[in-house]
Scaffold this motif. Sequence first.
Motif, mmCIF file in Angstrom:
data_model
loop_
_atom_site.group_PDB
_atom_site.id
_atom_site.type_symbol
_atom_site.label_atom_id
_atom_site.label_comp_id
_atom_site.label_asym_id
_atom_site.label_seq_id
_atom_site.Cartn_x
_atom_site.Cartn_y
_atom_site.Cartn_z
ATOM 1 N N ARG A 91 -13.705 -1.241 -10.374
ATOM 2 C CA ARG A 91 -12.484 -1.134 -9.575
ATOM 3 C C ARG A 91 -11.369 -1.876 -10.294
ATOM 4 O O ARG A 91 -11.570 -2.979 -10.790
ATOM 5 N N PRO A 92 -10.196 -1.258 -10.400
ATOM 6 C CA PRO A 92 -9.114 -1.829 -11.205
ATOM 7 C C PRO A 92 -8.520 -3.108 -10.615
ATOM 8 O O PRO A 92 -8.393 -3.242 -9.404
ATOM 9 N N ARG A 93 -8.157 -4.004 -11.508
ATOM 10 C CA ARG A 93 -7.455 -5.223 -11.122
ATOM 11 C C ARG A 93 -6.026 -4.854 -10.749
ATOM 12 O O ARG A 93 -5.465 -3.879 -11.242
ATOM 13 N N CYS A 94 -5.433 -5.643 -9.900
ATOM 14 C CA CYS A 94 -4.067 -5.391 -9.460
ATOM 15 C C CYS A 94 -3.088 -5.677 -10.599
ATOM 16 O O CYS A 94 -3.217 -6.697 -11.290
ATOM 17 N N PRO A 95 -2.095 -4.815 -10.787
ATOM 18 C CA PRO A 95 -1.113 -5.047 -11.848
ATOM 19 C C PRO A 95 -0.287 -6.318 -11.646
ATOM 20 O O PRO A 95 0.295 -6.831 -12.593
ATOM 21 N N CYS A 96 -0.252 -6.857 -10.426
ATOM 22 C CA CYS A 96 0.608 -8.011 -10.147
ATOM 23 C C CYS A 96 0.147 -9.285 -10.829
ATOM 24 O O CYS A 96 0.867 -10.277 -10.847
ATOM 25 N N GLY A 97 -1.056 -9.280 -11.398
ATOM 26 C CA GLY A 97 -1.536 -10.445 -12.119
ATOM 27 C C GLY A 97 -2.272 -11.464 -11.278
ATOM 28 O O GLY A 97 -2.607 -12.538 -11.759
ATOM 29 N N ALA A 130 4.193 -1.797 -7.559
ATOM 30 C CA ALA A 130 4.711 -0.465 -7.228
ATOM 31 C C ALA A 130 5.425 0.144 -8.433
ATOM 32 O O ALA A 130 5.297 1.346 -8.692
ATOM 33 N N PHE A 131 6.165 -0.671 -9.177
ATOM 34 C CA PHE A 131 6.761 -0.162 -10.417
ATOM 35 C C PHE A 131 5.662 0.256 -11.383
ATOM 36 O O PHE A 131 5.722 1.316 -12.002
ATOM 37 N N ALA A 132 4.627 -0.568 -11.508
ATOM 38 C CA ALA A 132 3.535 -0.290 -12.454
ATOM 39 C C ALA A 132 2.749 0.960 -12.075
ATOM 40 O O ALA A 132 2.239 1.659 -12.957
ATOM 41 N N THR A 133 2.643 1.250 -10.785
ATOM 42 C CA THR A 133 1.871 2.417 -10.336
ATOM 43 C C THR A 133 2.757 3.624 -10.022
ATOM 44 O O THR A 133 2.247 4.673 -9.643
ATOM 45 N N GLY A 134 4.068 3.462 -10.143
ATOM 46 C CA GLY A 134 4.984 4.574 -9.894
ATOM 47 C C GLY A 134 5.205 4.881 -8.429
ATOM 48 O O GLY A 134 5.501 6.014 -8.064
ATOM 49 N N ASP A 135 5.101 3.896 -7.560
ATOM 50 C CA ASP A 135 5.219 4.092 -6.115
ATOM 51 C C ASP A 135 6.656 3.841 -5.642
ATOM 52 O O ASP A 135 6.966 2.808 -5.042
ATOM 53 N N ALA A 136 7.536 4.797 -5.899
ATOM 54 C CA ALA A 136 8.945 4.675 -5.516
ATOM 55 C C ALA A 136 9.114 4.610 -4.002
ATOM 56 O O ALA A 136 10.017 3.924 -3.501
ATOM 57 N N ALA A 137 8.258 5.281 -3.247
ATOM 58 C CA ALA A 137 8.364 5.268 -1.787
ATOM 59 C C ALA A 137 8.180 3.846 -1.253
ATOM 60 O O ALA A 137 8.920 3.405 -0.363
ATOM 61 N N TYR A 138 7.197 3.114 -1.790
ATOM 62 C CA TYR A 138 6.991 1.732 -1.347
ATOM 63 C C TYR A 138 8.193 0.861 -1.722
ATOM 64 O O TYR A 138 8.636 0.031 -0.929
ATOM 65 N N LEU A 139 8.720 1.061 -2.911
ATOM 66 C CA LEU A 139 9.876 0.278 -3.334
ATOM 67 C C LEU A 139 11.033 0.470 -2.358
ATOM 68 O O LEU A 139 11.670 -0.494 -1.948
ATOM 69 N N PRO A 182 -3.228 -2.460 -0.068
ATOM 70 C CA PRO A 182 -2.976 -2.369 1.380
ATOM 71 C C PRO A 182 -1.489 -2.464 1.743
ATOM 72 O O PRO A 182 -1.061 -1.873 2.739
ATOM 73 N N LEU A 183 -0.702 -3.175 0.956
ATOM 74 C CA LEU A 183 0.736 -3.231 1.209
ATOM 75 C C LEU A 183 1.370 -1.891 0.872
ATOM 76 O O LEU A 183 2.191 -1.371 1.637
ATOM 77 N N HIS A 184 0.980 -1.311 -0.261
ATOM 78 C CA HIS A 184 1.531 -0.020 -0.673
ATOM 79 C C HIS A 184 1.207 1.069 0.339
ATOM 80 O O HIS A 184 2.035 1.937 0.609
ATOM 81 N N SER A 185 0.006 1.024 0.902
ATOM 82 C CA SER A 185 -0.405 2.070 1.858
ATOM 83 C C SER A 185 0.134 1.838 3.260
ATOM 84 O O SER A 185 0.015 2.717 4.112
ATOM 85 N N GLY A 186 0.694 0.652 3.527
ATOM 86 C CA GLY A 186 1.208 0.344 4.857
ATOM 87 C C GLY A 186 0.175 -0.283 5.777
ATOM 88 O O GLY A 186 0.464 -0.551 6.941
ATOM 89 N N MET A 237 7.240 -9.736 -3.830
ATOM 90 C CA MET A 237 7.677 -9.543 -5.222
ATOM 91 C C MET A 237 6.544 -8.970 -6.056
ATOM 92 O O MET A 237 6.728 -8.027 -6.817
ATOM 93 N N ARG A 238 5.355 -9.546 -5.923
ATOM 94 C CA ARG A 238 4.201 -9.058 -6.677
ATOM 95 C C ARG A 238 3.884 -7.603 -6.311
ATOM 96 O O ARG A 238 3.597 -6.784 -7.182
ATOM 97 N N SER A 239 3.981 -7.271 -5.036
ATOM 98 C CA SER A 239 3.675 -5.900 -4.616
ATOM 99 C C SER A 239 4.722 -4.918 -5.128
ATOM 100 O O SER A 239 4.405 -3.783 -5.465
#
Length: 130
Positions: free
Chosen positions: A7-13, A45-54, A24-28, A39-41
Motif C-alpha cells: 500500500r502506497p505511502r502518503c505523498p505528504c511525507g 492533492a497536488f501530487a495525486t492530481g485531485d483538483a476537486a479536493y483543492l 480519508p480527507l480527499h474522499s471526504g 496543508m499536507r493534504s
Amino acid sequence: MADNGARPRCPCGSGEIYDRCCGPLHSGEARAGTAEQLMRSRYSAFATGDAAYLRRSWHSSTRPKRLELDEDTRWIRLEILETRDGSPFHTSGTVRFRAHYVAPGAAPDFMEENSAFAREDGAWVYVSAL
C-alpha cells in the motif's frame, strides 16, 4: 505513488499509508484537525492530481472558479518549515513550507510559501499565500 505490491505511502511525507493519512480527507470521510494537516493534504492533492479536493479545501472568499493542474509536474517531497497557531484550539494559523517538484525537461526545483489558513463552517481551509 507507486504501489510495488504494497500500500502506497502518503505523498505528504508523514510516513503513513495514504489510505490512513490524506486519503480519508480527499474522499471526504474525514476533516483536517489542524492547519498543518490541511496543508499536507493539499500537497498530497497536488501530487495525486485531485483538483476537486483543492477547490473544496479553499476558503470561499479566495477559491478560484476553476483550477487546472499541470499533469506533467511531479511533486516529490514536502518540507514543513514552520507552523504558527492552527491547532485544534485555534481559528487561524500559518504554515510555511517548501514543496519540491520536477517539471518535464527540467532539473528538480522547489517552491516555498507561507500559507494562511482559517476555519470556515468549522473546517480548516486554505485562505491564501502571505
